[in-house]
Every structure is written in C-alpha cells, then in structure tokens.
Motif scaffolding. Structure first.
Motif, PDB file in Angstrom:
ATOM      1  N   GLU A   1      -3.427   7.763  76.158  1.00 42.82           N
ATOM      2  CA  GLU A   1      -3.260   6.612  77.064  1.00 42.82           C
ATOM      3  C   GLU A   1      -4.493   6.371  77.923  1.00 42.82           C
ATOM      4  O   GLU A   1      -4.698   5.264  78.417  1.00 42.82           O
ATOM      5  CB  GLU A   1      -2.035   6.844  77.958  1.00 42.82           C
ATOM      6  CG  GLU A   1      -0.743   6.782  77.157  1.00 42.82           C
ATOM      7  CD  GLU A   1       0.501   6.960  78.027  1.00 42.82           C
ATOM      8  OE1 GLU A   1       0.361   7.475  79.158  1.00 42.82           O
ATOM      9  OE2 GLU A   1       1.594   6.603  77.555  1.00 42.82           O
ATOM     10  N   ASN A   2      -5.307   7.418  78.119  1.00 47.61           N
ATOM     11  CA  ASN A   2      -6.468   7.255  78.977  1.00 47.61           C
ATOM     12  C   ASN A   2      -7.777   7.068  78.223  1.00 47.61           C
ATOM     13  O   ASN A   2      -8.858   7.222  78.793  1.00 47.61           O
ATOM     14  CB  ASN A   2      -6.554   8.428  79.952  1.00 47.61           C
ATOM     15  CG  ASN A   2      -5.509   8.286  81.057  1.00 47.61           C
ATOM     16  OD1 ASN A   2      -5.725   7.582  82.028  1.00 47.61           O
ATOM     17  ND2 ASN A   2      -4.345   8.891  80.850  1.00 47.61           N
ATOM     18  N   GLY A   3      -7.656   6.739  76.949  1.00 45.18           N
ATOM     19  CA  GLY A   3      -8.847   6.325  76.225  1.00 45.18           C
ATOM     20  C   GLY A   3      -9.751   7.425  75.714  1.00 45.18           C
ATOM     21  O   GLY A   3     -10.929   7.184  75.421  1.00 45.18           O
ATOM     22  N   PHE A   4      -9.214   8.642  75.580  1.00 41.24           N
ATOM     23  CA  PHE A   4     -10.063   9.734  75.111  1.00 41.24           C
ATOM     24  C   PHE A   4      -9.923  10.010  73.607  1.00 41.24           C
ATOM     25  O   PHE A   4     -10.535  10.939  73.090  1.00 41.24           O
ATOM     26  CB  PHE A   4      -9.751  11.026  75.879  1.00 41.24           C
ATOM     27  CG  PHE A   4     -10.160  10.956  77.318  1.00 41.24           C
ATOM     28  CD1 PHE A   4     -11.511  11.059  77.665  1.00 41.24           C
ATOM     29  CD2 PHE A   4      -9.230  10.738  78.322  1.00 41.24           C
ATOM     30  CE1 PHE A   4     -11.900  10.978  78.990  1.00 41.24           C
ATOM     31  CE2 PHE A   4      -9.623  10.650  79.646  1.00 41.24           C
ATOM     32  CZ  PHE A   4     -10.960  10.758  79.988  1.00 41.24           C
TER      33      PHE A   4
ATOM     34  N   GLU B   1      -9.117  15.370  84.647  1.00 40.97           N
ATOM     35  CA  GLU B   1      -8.630  14.640  85.823  1.00 40.97           C
ATOM     36  C   GLU B   1      -9.488  14.955  87.064  1.00 40.97           C
ATOM     37  O   GLU B   1      -9.870  14.055  87.813  1.00 40.97           O
ATOM     38  CB  GLU B   1      -7.160  14.989  86.097  1.00 40.97           C
ATOM     39  CG  GLU B   1      -6.204  14.394  85.072  1.00 40.97           C
ATOM     40  CD  GLU B   1      -4.741  14.751  85.342  1.00 40.97           C
ATOM     41  OE1 GLU B   1      -3.867  13.891  85.110  1.00 40.97           O
ATOM     42  OE2 GLU B   1      -4.467  15.899  85.770  1.00 40.97           O
TER      43      GLU B   1
ATOM     44  N   ARG C   1      -6.824  18.817  80.283  1.00 40.84           N
ATOM     45  CA  ARG C   1      -6.441  17.616  81.008  1.00 40.84           C
ATOM     46  C   ARG C   1      -6.715  17.755  82.506  1.00 40.84           C
ATOM     47  O   ARG C   1      -7.269  16.852  83.136  1.00 40.84           O
ATOM     48  CB  ARG C   1      -4.952  17.342  80.790  1.00 40.84           C
ATOM     49  CG  ARG C   1      -4.431  16.233  81.679  1.00 40.84           C
ATOM     50  CD  ARG C   1      -2.955  16.006  81.461  1.00 40.84           C
ATOM     51  NE  ARG C   1      -2.381  15.162  82.501  1.00 40.84           N
ATOM     52  CZ  ARG C   1      -1.105  14.801  82.537  1.00 40.84           C
ATOM     53  NH1 ARG C   1      -0.282  15.204  81.577  1.00 40.84           N
ATOM     54  NH2 ARG C   1      -0.645  14.042  83.508  1.00 40.84           N
TER      55      ARG C   1
ATOM     56  N   TRP D   1      -1.241  11.798  77.391  1.00 44.14           N
ATOM     57  CA  TRP D   1      -2.135  11.426  78.485  1.00 44.14           C
ATOM     58  C   TRP D   1      -3.543  11.116  77.956  1.00 44.14           C
ATOM     59  O   TRP D   1      -4.152  10.121  78.333  1.00 44.14           O
ATOM     60  CB  TRP D   1      -2.198  12.556  79.520  1.00 44.14           C
ATOM     61  CG  TRP D   1      -3.016  12.218  80.725  1.00 44.14           C
ATOM     62  CD1 TRP D   1      -2.587  11.605  81.873  1.00 44.14           C
ATOM     63  CD2 TRP D   1      -4.421  12.444  80.904  1.00 44.14           C
ATOM     64  NE1 TRP D   1      -3.628  11.432  82.742  1.00 44.14           N
ATOM     65  CE2 TRP D   1      -4.771  11.932  82.179  1.00 44.14           C
ATOM     66  CE3 TRP D   1      -5.403  13.007  80.112  1.00 44.14           C
ATOM     67  CZ2 TRP D   1      -6.081  11.991  82.678  1.00 44.14           C
ATOM     68  CZ3 TRP D   1      -6.705  13.066  80.604  1.00 44.14           C
ATOM     69  CH2 TRP D   1      -7.033  12.561  81.875  1.00 44.14           C
ATOM     70  N   PHE D   2      -4.056  11.957  77.060  1.00 42.81           N
ATOM     71  CA  PHE D   2      -5.396  11.715  76.496  1.00 42.81           C
ATOM     72  C   PHE D   2      -5.424  10.401  75.699  1.00 42.81           C
ATOM     73  O   PHE D   2      -6.395   9.659  75.746  1.00 42.81           O
ATOM     74  CB  PHE D   2      -5.836  12.892  75.614  1.00 42.81           C
ATOM     75  CG  PHE D   2      -6.319  14.083  76.397  1.00 42.81           C
ATOM     76  CD1 PHE D   2      -7.548  14.042  77.062  1.00 42.81           C
ATOM     77  CD2 PHE D   2      -5.567  15.239  76.494  1.00 42.81           C
ATOM     78  CE1 PHE D   2      -8.004  15.129  77.803  1.00 42.81           C
ATOM     79  CE2 PHE D   2      -6.017  16.336  77.237  1.00 42.81           C
ATOM     80  CZ  PHE D   2      -7.236  16.278  77.895  1.00 42.81           C
TER      81      PHE D   2
ATOM     82  N   ILE E   1     -12.935  13.337  86.782  1.00 44.06           N
ATOM     83  CA  ILE E   1     -12.857  11.888  87.030  1.00 44.06           C
ATOM     84  C   ILE E   1     -12.779  11.627  88.532  1.00 44.06           C
ATOM     85  O   ILE E   1     -13.477  10.764  89.073  1.00 44.06           O
ATOM     86  CB  ILE E   1     -11.631  11.273  86.297  1.00 44.06           C
ATOM     87  CG1 ILE E   1     -11.874  11.290  84.783  1.00 44.06           C
ATOM     88  CG2 ILE E   1     -11.365   9.858  86.785  1.00 44.06           C
ATOM     89  CD1 ILE E   1     -10.650  10.916  83.971  1.00 44.06           C
TER      90      ILE E   1
ATOM     91  N   ARG F   1     -16.340   8.935  76.357  1.00 45.37           N
ATOM     92  CA  ARG F   1     -15.575   7.727  76.690  1.00 45.37           C
ATOM     93  C   ARG F   1     -16.490   6.691  77.339  1.00 45.37           C
ATOM     94  O   ARG F   1     -16.420   5.507  77.017  1.00 45.37           O
ATOM     95  CB  ARG F   1     -14.418   8.075  77.629  1.00 45.37           C
ATOM     96  CG  ARG F   1     -13.491   6.890  77.867  1.00 45.37           C
ATOM     97  CD  ARG F   1     -12.290   7.246  78.730  1.00 45.37           C
ATOM     98  NE  ARG F   1     -12.654   7.522  80.109  1.00 45.37           N
ATOM     99  CZ  ARG F   1     -11.784   7.574  81.124  1.00 45.37           C
ATOM    100  NH1 ARG F   1     -10.486   7.379  80.889  1.00 45.37           N
ATOM    101  NH2 ARG F   1     -12.185   7.834  82.338  1.00 45.37           N
TER     102      ARG F   1
ATOM    103  N   ASP G   1      -0.484   2.059  72.146  1.00 48.85           N
ATOM    104  CA  ASP G   1      -1.858   1.833  72.603  1.00 48.85           C
ATOM    105  C   ASP G   1      -2.783   1.429  71.469  1.00 48.85           C
ATOM    106  O   ASP G   1      -3.995   1.335  71.678  1.00 48.85           O
ATOM    107  CB  ASP G   1      -2.385   3.099  73.291  1.00 48.85           C
ATOM    108  CG  ASP G   1      -1.729   3.302  74.638  1.00 48.85           C
ATOM    109  OD1 ASP G   1      -1.816   2.380  75.466  1.00 48.85           O
ATOM    110  OD2 ASP G   1      -1.096   4.353  74.854  1.00 48.85           O
TER     111      ASP G   1
END
Lengths: 365, 365, 365, 365
Positions: free
Chosen positions: D166-169, D354, D350, D163-164, D357, D138, D242
């Motif tokens: 929406e979070n750009g993965f 998280e 996930r 979740w992946f 990060i 990413r 997205d």
C-alpha cells in the motif's frame, strides 16, 4: 555499489577480435560451442564495437538479430538459423568480455563459478581420502585425536567407534560426561536416555541413565566398573581394555557426573591440551562445544621430525553446515566439513578403511 | 496455566502405602532402587500424609532428613546413610505420586519420558528394517515409488541409485528436470553444476549443464540420447535401458528443460498420480517440493487383494528435521523420517539390502 | 503394519444414514459443502452399503458416477453436474467414515489434522502473549530467569537486553564466559570476535576479545572494571549497575576466563540452582548448552503461596527447531519454542512490552 | 598437504628487528600490548634467529623463559614478571612472523581472521541500511521485485506485507499458488492450513484451504473474488486494489490451483522475466524454489540511464543459512543473506522504514 567500468582501451580489450557467431541447427537447439551466459555485465565485440546484449541473465545464449540487435535469450526460444555467439573465454580474448563484480581479499577479480560455498550438504564426501589419511596416520605412528558428542552413542555408531579403537586408529578420545553416560547406559540397560535401539522412548526409561551413573559411582570409577564386569561392551569398555587414553571434561549439563569426569574447566582444558599438542590429525564428530574447544587449542599444522610443516588434517562432521561454519568463524580454517548423520559417517568410514586395508594387503603380496 | 490439583481422596491414592526409603551406601552413591525424579509436581506419602519434597528438579533423588524434611537432591550431594526414597512407580501405588501436566488429544494423562520427538537426528536409523521392506516389496511384486532431489546426483549416490534400478527395486522414479540434468552432465562431462567429483568448482564449469541439456535437446529426447551413445551411464541411462518408468515434472527453476519434462504442472500431477495410485511403498530422498507433492496425492495405506489394509511404508530422507516435519504438517503422518545425508543413506541402504539378499540366499539353501 | 478393520456392525456405523451428494455448479467448481478428503481409509454409505472410493488421496472430492462408481477426484477435474459428496463429519454420522490410523499414548484414535508439529518456523509467534506474561511477572514480584548465549551479543541485541535489565524484567541472568567476553569486547572496542557492528571481520580483530579479557583480569573483576570506567555500557555494565544477580559458568571453550566465571561445573550447577529454585519464569535465548542445563534443574511448575500450582512459563528461542526439540527430548516438555533470530526476537519482544506498558498506563487512568 | 616454508632470506624478513618482550604485570595478566597468537605457523626473531615457539595454539601469549625457551601459553598461566612478546604486526616487520596457510583464488596469502563466513545467524542484520535502500528505490521510481513463500502468510506477516504494497514499496510480487491460497484462507476463514492465528491446528481445519480455493474458482478469478467481497483483506486484496502486478506460478504441489496461476512452467518463467528485466532490487523471503528461480533470471547489476552500472541489491531472507548458500552456489553471488524468521523480518523492516520516513520528513522541514 557503483561498479568500475571496464577499460576498453586496455591493450587486451582493444586488440580483441570480433566475437564469433554460428547458426542454431534447429528450433530450441544451440550450436555446439555456444557461449553460456552469466549474470555479470557482459560485452560482445561486433564490428569492432563492444556492445552489451539486452536483457542479461545467466544460463542463456547471446543472439544477434538481423537488425543487429544483441539479446540474451534462453536456448529454448532460439529458432533454427538464429545467429548465436560461440566461445567460452570470458576475458575478451575471443570477443566476449564478462566483467567481474567480486574481488578477493587481495583486490583481484574472481571468476564466475557455481558451487563455491565452503561447506554444503550438496558436496560429495570423499570417504576414500579420509580412509587413506587414517591408515597412513596409523602406519607412521601418528596421534589422531577423536572428539565426539553423544549423538554417536544415541545413534548406535558405538560398534563402529569400538572398531576404530580396537584397530589402533584412535590416539586419544576427548569427550564429555554424556558420551560416557549414554555408552554405559547402553551397555547395562540397552537404552540411551531410555530410548531403545529401535528409537522408541521406553516407559520408566527416563531414570536409566541415572541408574547407570550410580552404578559406576558405586564401583568407584569407569575402569573399576569395567574390571568388575558391570560395563561389558562399548566405547568406554574398549578404551579401558585397550588402554587408549581418554579425557572426559565436565559441563553444566552433566548428570552425575561419572568419577573420571574433570569438573574444573580449566583443568579440563589442560588435560585436553596434553593431547592436542601431540595431535597429528583431528576427527570431530557431532559436537559443537567439544569441537570448538578443541579447535581453539589445536595448531593448524603438524611439524615433522625434519622440521617441515604440513596441514593438520581436521575433519568436522555434523548434521548441519552451521557447526563447521562456526568452527571456521572461530579460526579453525583448516577444518574440512562433512555434513551428515554421525551414525552413517562412522559406518561408511569404517567400511572404506576396511576395504582400503584389504586392498593394500592384496597389493603388497 | 493453573494445574488441576491431584485428588488425594481418590481410592487409589487414599489406599496407597507410605513410600519406602533406604540408606545411601556411600557419599554420593544412591541405594540401588532409588526413585529418579522428574520435573513434574511430585508427592511422597510419609506417615500417611502426601507431602511435596522441596526444590523439585529432574534426575535427582528424594531425601528425608532427620528433621523429617523432604528434599529433592542430586545424587552427588547425598551422604552415606541418608534416607533415600526408593521405587519406580509414579502412580502413587508405592507411595510416590507424579502429577502429569500434559494431556493427549483424548484428554488422557501422558507419562514423563525422554526422546519423544517424532523426528530427530539423535534417533537411530533402522536400515535393516528398511532393507527387509524393500526386499519383501520386490518379492511380492510391489510398486515402490522413488522420489528424489538433485542432491542424490550432486553427491554421487548415482551409482547406488543405478544399482537399485537395475536390481528391480524401483517401480517408478518421480523427479524434476534438475535430477536428469545433473545426472546427464555427470555422464557426459563428469561434473555436476561444474563441480568435480572431488567437490571442487571447475573453471568454465558453470556452462556444462547447459551444454548437456543442449546435446539432449539436439538428440530429441533422453531415450534418443541414450540410444545414440551420448548418455552412457547413470540414473537416466539405467531407467531407459531397464525400461523403468519415470516422470520428470517441470518447475520454474528449470534450465532447458530436457525434452521429456512435462512443463504443465497439472499434467505433471496427473502423470505422477498414475504412479501413486499403484504405489505400495514410497521412498522420498532429498527433496521438499517433490516429496510434499507426492505426499499430497499418496494414500496413507495400501489395499491388499483380499481387501485388508496396511500402512503404506513411506520413508522420507533429508538433511534436516524440517522437511519431514513439514511433510507431516501437511498430512503425510505415516512418513518415517530419516535425518541424514542422501549420499550416505543410499550407500548404507544398498549395503544392507545386499547383505540381506545374501543372508536369505544362504538360509534358503 | 496391518490396520484394524472398522466395525461396520457397531451401533454408530450401522445406524448411520446414507451420505449426501450435490451437483457441481460448474466445471472445476465443487458444491459449497463438499467433503474434503484425507489420505486415510474412507468409506461412504450408499444405498445402505459402506463402500470405499477408488484412488484415495487427500484434498480432493468424492464423486459418484452414473454407473454408481465412487471416485476420489481433484476439484479441477469435476464437471458441471457431477454428483459430489457433501458434509464435514468424519465419524460416519453423516454417511462418511474416515478410519484413523494413528493412536495416541492412551490408544485413542487421533483426528486427521494439518500443522500438528510441536515446533516449527511456520508457526506464528505470539509476542503479545509473551509481553503480557513478562509484565505480569514483574507486577507480582516474580523471578524471571534469563539464560542467554553469545549470539545475543554478536547480533547486537545488547541494547535490548540492557533495556530489560534496567526496567526490572530480569530476576537473574545465567550465561557463560563468552556472553560476558563479547559484551565487554563490544564496550571497549566496538567489535565482537573482531567483527564490526556491520558484520565485517576486521584486520587484527582476532585478538580483541583476548585484550578485553586481559583488561578485566587486570582490574580484578567485572564489577571492578565497571567501577573503574573500563566497561562503560552493555549487559554486564547494566547487571552490575542495577545490582541484578548473574551467574557466569565455565566451559572448556572459554578464553581467559573472566574473573567472575565459576570454573568448576559442579559449583556452577549449584550456583545456577540457587536461582532456578526461585524461578517463576524462564527465557532461554540462543544457547543449547545453557538452555538444556537450566531445563535439567528447572521444575515444570511454580507453587503459589496458597499452594496451588501453575505451569512455569518457559520460552526457548533458537534459529532452528532442533534446540527446542532437544530440550523437550530431555524432559522440559513445558518449553514453548520460538524459531527465530535472537536479535529480532529481543527487538520485537521489547517493542511489544513497551506498547503493552503504554496501553496499560492509558487504560488505568 | 606440505606447506611452503617461509623464505627467511627475503629482504623483508632478513631485515626485521628482534621481537620485543615486556614483563607480565601480575599472575594471569599480560602486558598491555601482548601479541595474541593464531593457530598458524609462527616464528619469533630472538638474537637475530627466527625461532618457532613450542606448543602452538591460538588466543594465547608467547613467553620467553629464562633458559631462552619460547612457549605458546594461555594468559591465565603466565606469572608476574614473565617475559611476554608484544606487538600486533604478523608480517615479521616487528620480529614476529605468522605464516599464512590459506590462499585466495589469485594465489595471494590471506590473513587470519574470525567471522569470515559469508552467511551466518551470528552476524548482525542491518535493517537500517535495508530501509534506506527501499526508500531510495521508491524515491527514484525503482522497481523492487518481491519474491515470497507461504511462511510469510502462515506466520502472519501478512499485515506488514500489505503495508509495503500500500505504501509503494512493491514493484511486483512473484509467488506461487500457496501464498495466495493461504492468504485467501486467512481472509475468509481466519486460518492458514487450518491453523489458527494462535498456531493451533483446528478441528476440521484441513479442508479450509480447499474451500477457499473453491470459492475463488467459483468467482472466476482472484480479482473477481476481491471485487465480489469474498476476499476482503490481505496480500492478494492489496495487490488487486492497488493495482500492483503479481505473477503466480504453478508447481506440482499446488492444490486447486487458483485461476490466475500460470500452470505451465515455461510460460511462468516468461511471465516472471517480464518483471526481472525491469528489476532494480530484489527481496526474496522464505522461499527456496522461487528465490532460486528468480536468481537464475536476474542480472547481478542494474544499468543506469547514463550507462553506468551498479550492483542490483538482492536480499535473501530465510530461517537457515542453507537457502542463501544454495542461491550463491547457483551463481547469485550478489545476494545478501539474512538468517531469521520471515514474520520477524517483515515486522522490523517495516518499523525501520517507518522510522526512516519520519526522520527524513523531520529533517527536510
């Protein structure tokens, strides 16, 4: 992981000729000797330059466009007259170089191949070879050790196992309480765990294996139950009747157990090992526990009388790749895996042995 | 989950007699008709009272001690002369009541049984029954639809599949590109995905299936390649030669594809359904995708000419229970699961069909 | 198998109204409440007559053509304005009757459903429910018995297992020699069977489990090895330190064995049963042998102090459906199957338990 | 297979010293540095002679008896004071020589090791490493291609997949009709194939996926259904919202299909390849068909902007070893296999992403 770049200045690659190209004979048809791509980094020598075709993928062709561009392209997209790379050498010697990414233990490059897995249900089973090995073992007085799980009895390969015992192919049988219990339940009641031969759970059947055990305990031993006519057919009957040694080892899952079962696991291992030290072959069918226990104590080789060594043929049969893989992961690397149903394995193996015996008898006349 | 208590005031239980007991004939040996326990709540009527034996477990006996205590005890621990409950009824009618905990869809109690799973490698395979169904289908002009995956070709059941085609047991074959590709690679090069018949990955073998495809594309069609003598044996050769219809449907995994492959999946489904509406039997071997696709469009029944209905015999063969279970989970409840290797299945099924034909020929003389 | 014909003269079916139809709003689009077909024999009442639509299949619509013909047709083929059967009742009460082909044990008809298999990797895992059960067991002083195989240690769920031990969720641990051996090898050498925590086979690693065993034998016992500081972390360390009882039972696969291992399988069963008679819950992780052995001696229910009964929650975790299915086939019908990797199971279960504890702490303030 | 005899006249073996021996400190306890045997042919140099210990097996010690006899013996049988071979070198350099029986592709000897299988449920899963790779992809603007099967939706890993996304993965999602159908059924009806989130088959549920499809067909497209508020959550909703590209490819199993599904398999492959040529990473979850199709068209490497090459990280997640093994057998050798349940994989991956990060955010302050 960064890949080592190829050394294009090496004598081999520097001296390589340009790659050859041939025209596609029709739309979607490649020239006869087209180069079939892999998914590995690939260079093609054109005008003395090593160049990498765009959009690499496997199972495709390499096309040189009029503008000189090199592309990896599926055969179906090639047009009549397109210039397609030909050849099959991947080492650069004919102008195409495929760069290995995998290296073996010794650090040597490995070739791109399909179907390299060690055990797979997609691989053929060579019953003919196994039949020959068994017949040769019998001929030279070998000692094949059979190790089986209860699926052999559940699934009615009983008759085939009996045939192998009666015909001299079994040096010794190593198994657990359950094999003998189901086999004896089948002899007395015609069921295994209360399931009929048609695979149907019978009413009240859940107690039948306990009744079978109780009858043998009452008789004093399996041998006694055979002699008393309580057990009249099956694997245990054949072993007792033909005087083939067997070891029944105990486990925490055992009901009963039957009188001959060795309940101490250390004593069990010692009893098993008295046979594994003599083993000249091992056939492990439908059991993880007993197969791995046997693998633990089995040498990977046989010492001949003249002192020469040969691999100890070890066949491991299971419904899934997992048991064979687990056996190898615990050091029994010589195991040859057969992924199939135990009943079917026994049936076909017997068939091939019977055929081979007939063929040899005919030939020898 | 709280369990409903049994109603001991019900007519049946209130009227029940006391349980019977018999002495153990020897240490570790139970009386002949001992009651074999389950893991369900169990009550024994003693002196008119329903009492629960202590330490419940399955596969054991119920012992009444001198102090009146009732115990669940393994047979091996019973001593000569111990008072052991006898009987096999579990409904209280002979003084022992086993309380069901499972209920079926209709809310009825279910009986305690072993081996109730729907599909298991531990269940016997009734090849004799399958052979009879196939022979009867052929006799009455039925339309057995075969659906196969490439494992059938990988694993050299090719010759057996050819035999079924040539002997009139195949109404139609539904398969994918890979089945035809591997079969044709085997005919031209003697390999499948470059693997030899001995299961060894061959050097340079990764391109052979692409060369096979290219030859057929060059010929224009599989039929043309058969007629041109490019494809000289195998499944596709037999289908073309014997004029048995086949449908090759496309998937995103396809190399090539071969000319006859229908690449549009909707057109593919329509082509398949032209055969499933005629099907009187289905044999699904070693394929999840094609088996479930066929299951989706296959009625669970056949309508006879007189309007009566019978179940459409559906056999699903796979190396694991999962595919059969998945097929049922998607509504093909009539599927009969056979958990085995595709090669072995084909070999034994053919053997049984041959034997049955011979037996019928002999009988009918 | 011939199917019983439906009795259209029965009160229910005779009195049923005609089926309702609605026009398709667009090409390939069905009216809102379209009847979705199954693969079972189906009749539609039209003009007072029960008629069977042609070309039956599941997941389709029933279309009445202008000529009165009734067809089973995929939604994508329906044209705008086509007359499509609507409704969802399958018992005839709204003019559509689906004839069951399957019957349960009690002979009652069963409804057509998807996803009815007992155990499948395709089913959701309710970690939240399992976490609640564990927390409630701890709260009421229950006795959860954990039964584990060595995969738990191989795959580094060790830390999670330690957490459950240290936090009071483990009444007793029942396992074999291998669990303790791998756990202690991991503590002393950082490997399991010579495999590093990154899953790589280490050079010379094949002897490390033997060295670990030798050190413990030299110390005299696992407890002694913990007290001597030879074993400084892991499952066995936590059990000894927190004084949680464990039973290590012997098998024929054992290396060593470790001093605490009970080598006699009958004595082993007795030792296990001292815990199963107290069990209020069972968690069986990644072991066939120990899970089935425990299932054999575990009642399916717990007797509360007030005499009421509840199901004994039994969770069985394995990578494949087979172990759970086998456990049920041997009578442990109450087992709830979780098809997953042991490491992942332990990690997520702990996470959910931790969350639930935090949530309860917050709520109770 | 006859084994090549070792050359004891070779410089290395001729010059080797005698083996060392040490006394066992107690009954059943070996000296500290005992030599741990394998199952391979083994020679020990004693008095300048290479001799083979009797009764070879793995996981044992080598004992020299008073009469000079050399035996392979389990540690538990060794008596205090017995003379036990010590050392760990297996190449003869310390007087013990283990003769390899396996040879790699290059003909070099391989070392005896445990746990050498390529894919196994018994191997640890390095979530931490996978999380790092995803975060780095990413960060550098990589293009991770996700390929998923419907188990991801069945098993409620939906929220994690969202979740992946929406979070750009997620660079692109490649899947089939079923993934979108189940996901949309879950959004509209809260079920998948009629199964509730608790895994229970619901009455009338078999038609719900057809109703979901019909609603989307009525809306005209998935995008339109999202915009119209028919589909309000889940994977397809996230992709549309997205603006993450997706390819839905058709198969013969498809119900409907949904409007965006590409029904032609050749067009499907072209659409997939537009993403695979850009891929810098691949995550294949719970699908055989789509994983192998993607593997076919995926290069095994990524070309960096500076022309250097690195391996294309390829993660393949499945409940069984078979899919990963099959993927490798078809040439995707770089695939790293994770044997677990799709739901659990997504959840833990996930969690690790998280955590990583958060850790990086803290560190970088």
């Amino acid at each position: 992981m960064i890949l080592k770049a190829p050394d294009f200045n090496s004598a081999q690659l520097a001296a390589a000729p340009d790659a050859s190209f041939a025209p596609a004979p029709a739309d979607g048809v490649l020239p006869d000797k087209f180069f079939s791509t892999t998914n590995l980094p690939t260079w093609v020598k054109v005008d003395g330059q090593w160049r990498m075709p765009a959009e690499p993928r496997m199972d495709s062709a390499i096309v040189r466009e009029r503008d000189g561009g090199l592309w990896t392209r599926e055969g179906r997209k090639v047009k009549r007259g397109d210039s397609v790379a030909v050849g099959s050498a991947e080492d650069g010697s004919h102008g195409i170089y495929v760069h290995p990414m995998d290296y073996d233990d010794a650090g040597d490059e490995t070739e791109f191949k399909f179907m390299t897995s060690e055990v797979s249900r997609e691989k053929p089973i060579d019953y003919s070879l196994m039949a020959q090995i068994l017949i040769e073992e019998r001929a030279r007085g070998g000692y094949p050790v059979w190790v089986t799980g209860p699926a052999l009895v559940h699934s009615r390969a009983r008759a085939d196992m009996v045939w192998f015992i009666e015909n001299g192919f079994v040096g010794a049988l190593l198994a657990g309480n359950a094999v003998a219990v189901h086999d004896i339940e089948a002899s007395i009641y015609g069921t295994t765990l209360g399931m009929t031969q048609a695979g149907v759970a019978s009413s009240g059947g859940h107690g039948l294996h306990m009744r079978a055990i109780n009858q043998v305990r009452n008789a004093g031993s399996i041998s006694a139950a055979v002699k008393a006519g309580i057990v009249t057919n099956g694997i245990m009957h054949a072993l007792v009747t033909d005087d083939v040694p067997f070891v029944l080892t105990g486990s925490i899952r055992d009901d009963g157990p039957l009188p001959e079962v060795i309940t101490d696991t250390i004593a069990s291992q010692d009893a098993m090992r008295r046979h594994t030290v003599r083993a000249t072959m091992a056939i492990l069918v439908a059991t993880a526990l007993h197969a791995i226990a046997t693998g633990n104590m089995l040498p990977a080789f046989v010492t001949e009388e003249d002192g020469s060594l040969r691999e100890l043929a070890t066949i491991c049969v299971d419904s899934s790749e997992f048991v064979v893989s687990k056996l190898k992961d615990r050091g029994t690397h010589q195991a040859f895996g057969v992924v199939t149903n135990a009943q079917d394995f026994m049936h076909i193996l017997r068939l091939y042995v019977e055929r081979e015996i007939t063929a040899r008898a005919t030939t020898s006349k």
